[in-house]
Design a protein around this motif. Sequence first.
Motif, PDB file in Angstrom:
ATOM      1  N   VAL A 167      42.200  23.690  29.726  1.00 14.59           N
ATOM      2  CA  VAL A 167      42.324  24.083  31.178  1.00 14.59           C
ATOM      3  C   VAL A 167      41.657  22.950  32.108  1.00 14.59           C
ATOM      4  O   VAL A 167      40.534  22.261  31.675  1.00 14.59           O
ATOM      5  N   SER A 184      44.588  31.384  33.304  1.00 10.86           N
ATOM      6  CA  SER A 184      44.878  30.792  34.688  1.00 10.86           C
ATOM      7  C   SER A 184      45.478  31.713  35.666  1.00 10.86           C
ATOM      8  O   SER A 184      46.569  31.667  36.505  1.00 10.86           O
ATOM      9  N   CYS A 221      42.155  26.476  39.008  1.00  5.33           N
ATOM     10  CA  CYS A 221      42.659  25.769  37.687  1.00  5.33           C
ATOM     11  C   CYS A 221      44.071  24.977  38.321  1.00  5.33           C
ATOM     12  O   CYS A 221      44.608  25.660  39.289  1.00  5.33           O
TER      13      CYS A 221
END
Length: 213
Positions: free
Chosen positions: A41, A72, A78
């Motif tokens: 991520v 997320s 994110c």
Amino acid sequence: MSDFLNSLDPRINRLNIPAEFGTTFPSKENKDQFVTFEVFVQPKENKPYQHEGIVHAPTIDMAFLFAKEQFSRRGMSCSGVWVVNTNNVKVSPITENDEDIYDFIHEEIMEGAEKGDSEKYEIFHLKKRGKQHAHVGSLDATCYEEALFKAKSQFQEEKSVLNIWVAKTKQFMKIEGEDFADIWETLPDKKYRDAMDYKATDKIKKFKAEQNA
């Protein structure tokens, strides 16, 4: 593959079967067990991707949907998600006492390596035990071993690196930037919360079309 690199998938390495038993085993019926995928991520734009965990899924498409839901969620910071089959990530040994793994990487690791056409590889560093592997960059190489050897000249720093992950770029599913930002838009005819309600499927189709181009 050289002895220096191994699969990240523990099922490949954990048995430590003695050589006298050989490497040929009776075939077994395939089981309907889900595959393991690694999830990376990007916490904020222009920040490096970092390893967040794993998901189990039958395909990389479903792995992305599960990763999106788990790592997320709406409102979390994110900017993108990468997903890759665990078995496609190769891992170096891990050092002790803050030794730098790059100090153990020499040209000899490429001896016996199965080289192919030059392609792009992603490199991830672990700088401290208990922390996450973080993406440090990409490079072109003809095999995993060459990618690792080239990483030494491109990514070695003053601070020790304890462990390195290497994976082919083409084996990642990557959705990021504007493509990632709008996957949270729900379809108009859905009133309930469902992973498939979001426009992630459009991005998955785009990714697969680019892979097959």
